[in-house]
Design a protein around this motif. Structure first.
Motif, short mmCIF file in Angstrom:
data_model
loop_
_atom_site.label_atom_id
_atom_site.label_comp_id
_atom_site.label_asym_id
_atom_site.label_seq_id
_atom_site.Cartn_x
_atom_site.Cartn_y
_atom_site.Cartn_z
N ARG A 162 0.88 -0.90 -0.30
CA ARG A 162 0.25 -0.05 -0.20
C ARG A 162 0.65 1.34 -0.12
N GLN A 163 1.85 1.28 0.63
CA GLN A 163 2.56 2.02 1.10
C GLN A 163 3.50 2.55 -0.69
N LEU A 164 3.63 2.08 -0.77
CA LEU A 164 4.47 1.65 -2.47
C LEU A 164 3.56 2.30 -3.46
N VAL A 165 2.70 1.53 -3.34
CA VAL A 165 1.04 2.06 -4.24
C VAL A 165 0.54 3.16 -4.69
N GLU A 166 0.96 3.83 -2.93
CA GLU A 166 0.37 5.52 -2.64
C GLU A 166 1.61 6.15 -3.01
N ILE A 167 2.77 6.14 -3.75
CA ILE A 167 3.94 6.90 -4.44
C ILE A 167 3.07 6.52 -5.96
N GLU A 168 2.83 6.92 -6.45
CA GLU A 168 3.02 7.20 -7.99
C GLU A 168 3.87 7.22 -8.26
N SER A 169 4.35 6.66 -9.66
CA SER A 169 6.03 6.57 -10.47
C SER A 169 5.47 6.28 -11.72
N PRO A 170 5.06 7.35 -12.16
CA PRO A 170 5.06 7.14 -13.35
C PRO A 170 6.02 6.47 -14.22
N SER A 171 6.47 6.14 -15.28
CA SER A 171 8.19 6.16 -16.27
C SER A 171 8.76 7.34 -16.24
N ASP A 172 6.93 8.56 -17.00
CA ASP A 172 8.00 9.67 -17.51
C ASP A 172 7.48 10.97 -16.65
N VAL A 173 7.84 10.88 -15.37
CA VAL A 173 7.67 11.26 -14.09
C VAL A 173 9.31 11.24 -13.20
N LYS A 174 10.16 12.30 -13.94
CA LYS A 174 11.13 11.52 -12.87
C LYS A 174 11.47 11.94 -11.67
N LYS A 188 -8.53 8.18 -9.15
CA LYS A 188 -9.44 7.96 -9.32
C LYS A 188 -9.35 6.30 -9.12
N MET A 189 -8.19 5.18 -8.99
CA MET A 189 -8.37 4.58 -8.83
C MET A 189 -7.61 4.25 -7.44
N PRO A 190 -8.21 3.97 -6.20
CA PRO A 190 -7.79 4.47 -4.73
C PRO A 190 -7.41 2.78 -4.67
N CYS A 191 -6.56 2.85 -3.72
CA CYS A 191 -5.52 1.30 -3.20
C CYS A 191 -6.73 0.72 -2.01
N ARG A 192 -7.47 -0.02 -2.49
CA ARG A 192 -8.65 -0.58 -1.71
C ARG A 192 -8.50 -2.17 -1.16
N VAL A 193 -8.97 -2.46 -0.26
CA VAL A 193 -8.81 -4.21 -0.05
C VAL A 193 -11.00 -4.18 -0.65
N THR A 194 -11.09 -5.33 -1.48
CA THR A 194 -11.88 -5.74 -1.41
C THR A 194 -11.76 -7.25 -2.06
N LYS A 195 -13.37 -7.62 -1.51
CA LYS A 195 -12.81 -8.99 -1.92
C LYS A 195 -11.66 -10.40 -1.96
N GLY A 196 -11.21 -10.03 -0.71
CA GLY A 196 -10.05 -10.55 -0.59
C GLY A 196 -8.39 -9.69 -1.86
N HIS A 255 -1.62 -3.30 -15.82
CA HIS A 255 -1.82 -2.15 -16.41
C HIS A 255 -3.46 -1.72 -17.00
N ALA A 256 -4.38 -2.20 -16.21
CA ALA A 256 -6.04 -2.08 -16.33
C ALA A 256 -6.24 -1.82 -14.75
N GLU A 257 -8.04 -1.20 -15.22
CA GLU A 257 -8.67 -0.19 -14.51
C GLU A 257 -8.20 -0.82 -13.32
N HIS A 258 -9.28 -2.51 -13.70
CA HIS A 258 -9.06 -3.34 -11.99
C HIS A 258 -7.91 -4.04 -12.22
N GLU A 259 -6.58 -3.48 -11.93
CA GLU A 259 -5.55 -3.95 -12.03
C GLU A 259 -5.71 -4.51 -10.46
N SER A 260 -4.52 -5.73 -9.77
CA SER A 260 -5.12 -6.30 -8.04
C SER A 260 -4.57 -7.30 -7.93
N VAL A 261 -3.81 -7.53 -6.85
CA VAL A 261 -3.47 -8.90 -6.27
C VAL A 261 -4.35 -9.59 -5.69
#
Ligand SMILES: [Zn+2]
Length: 386
Positions: free
Chosen positions: A25-37, A102-110, A361-367
């Protein structure tokens, strides 16, 4: 503390599950697109301190356009000249800044959702927790040296990090890639296609489509015929795909087009096939001899072939899974990773040791959260056995 058995390791990581999720969660919340150094560098700084806290010697490889690449070295308790295992990952994602709202870091259905959660922030978190555990079980010294390299430009072709990856791979006994597993069954990847990109430019001659039609030489007509010809190179049986993914040309409907071009993505399973396709693309015959064609580009990532070294690593990983009572499948995939570079150098490489989930790479990206302890145990036990 004695080094625990594989099933004890799994029990340990089950107790750590909430902590692993917190790290992801900590890593996801720091956004890191390739083109924003600056954004990728922010993540790099956080990770550098996490690895330093564990006792890793951190080295930052400065990059001008992309985020700095991060290396951390951990000593082993074996002989000084023992080669390290290289853990390979990337910090960048394909998502622009602001996606997290738009795609917040959240837990749903495991599942834990969020931009880059699967590709590959969960892989980085697994490496952190696996190293932490191995240090604990081995009284502060790892059973063998580990180098971790996290690059910042993998999603855009790895041009600025490739040389670093290759240099470190050459010094390593094996490479373990922290990219996501294949499919929800969690297969590791033992072969990946090589990727080539070409641009085909056609030059013709402009003319008024009404007054001087016959004086024109249409670059668009020539390109259309060339595209038909190029598409004949597809050979699915041999794993060769050729995709003209983009084309453009012409200026207006009433002008015979003087210029047209296409961008071509070629994927191959074997190096020899790449050379063959390259030769064919560079010797395309003109349909209209009054036009000219120019082909540029070439191989970006060589294929990761399933060599004996790759198969041996898979066998080791598979034996760990057996001990945990599951069957670890292997997969061959069309997408590339930095593992393609290291495998092409002949260094045994196993890919897909990261998280299990879907929607990269898609809206439903999840682990899948419940898979995390098993992946951490697989990673730590595999590394120990290399
Ligand atoms: Zn990735």
């Amino acid at each position: 503390m004695n080094v625990p058995s594989v099933s004890e390791q799994l029990r340990y990581f089950r107790k750590q599950q909430a902590k692993i999720v917190k790290t992801i969660r900590q890593l996801v919340e720091i956004e890191s697109p390739s083109d924003v150094k600056p954004a990728v560098d922010r993540l790099g700084t956080v990770l550098a301190s996490r690895f330093a806290e564990l006792g890793g010697r951190v080295r930052v490889h400065p990059a001008e356009k992309f985020g700095n690449h991060l290396q951390a070295d951990f000593k082993g308790r074996g002989p000084r000249d023992q080669k390290p295992v290289l853990l390979l990952g990337h910090m960048d994602t394909v998502y622009p800044i602001g996606t997290i709202s738009k795609m917040p870091c959240r837990v749903t259905k495991g599942r834990l959702h969020g931009p880059g959660v699967l590709d590959m922030k969960s892989g980085i978190a697994l490496a952190l927790h696996a190293i932490e555990a191995m240090l604990k079980w081995n009284r502060g010294k790892l059973p063998l040296p580990i180098t971790i390299l996290l690059v910042s430009d993998e999603e855009v072709g790895s041009a600025s990090s490739r040389a670093i990856t290759e240099t470190l791979a050459r010094k390593s006994s094996a490479v373990v890639v922290l990219e996501p597993a294949s499919g929800l069954e969690g297969a590791v990847k033992t072969s990946r296609k090589g990727i080539c990109e070409y641009t085909l430019k056609v030059t013709g001659k402009a003319a008024h489509s009404g007054l001087d039609f016959e004086k024109g030489q249409s670059a668009i007509v020539e390109l259309a015929k060339q595209i038909w010809q190029i598409s004949q190179l597809v050979d699915l049986r041999r794993g060769i795909t050729v995709n003209v993914g983009k084309m453009s040309g012409g200026t207006r409907a009433n002008v015979v087009a003087a210029e047209a071009s296409a961008v071509i993505d070629v994927r191959v399973s074997r190096m020899g096939d790449a050379l063959e396709i390259d030769g064919k693309l560079r010797s395309l015959k003109l349909f209209n001899r009054n036009c000219r064609i120019a082909v540029s580009g070439g191989m970006n990532r060589p294929p990761m072939e399933r060599t004996a070294g790759v198969a041996a690593l898979y066998e080791k990983a598979s034996a760990v899974a057996d001990e945990l009572g599951w069957k670890l499948e292997e997969a061959s995939v069309g997408g590339g990773s930095d593992g393609n570079f290291t495998a092409a150098l002949g260094i045994p490489t196993l890919d897909g040791l990261g998280g299990v989930g879907e929607g990269a790479h898609a809206e439903h990206e999840s682990v899948v959260i419940s898979e995390l302890p098993r992946r951490a145990a697989l990673l730590s036990a595999l590394i120990t056995r290399i």
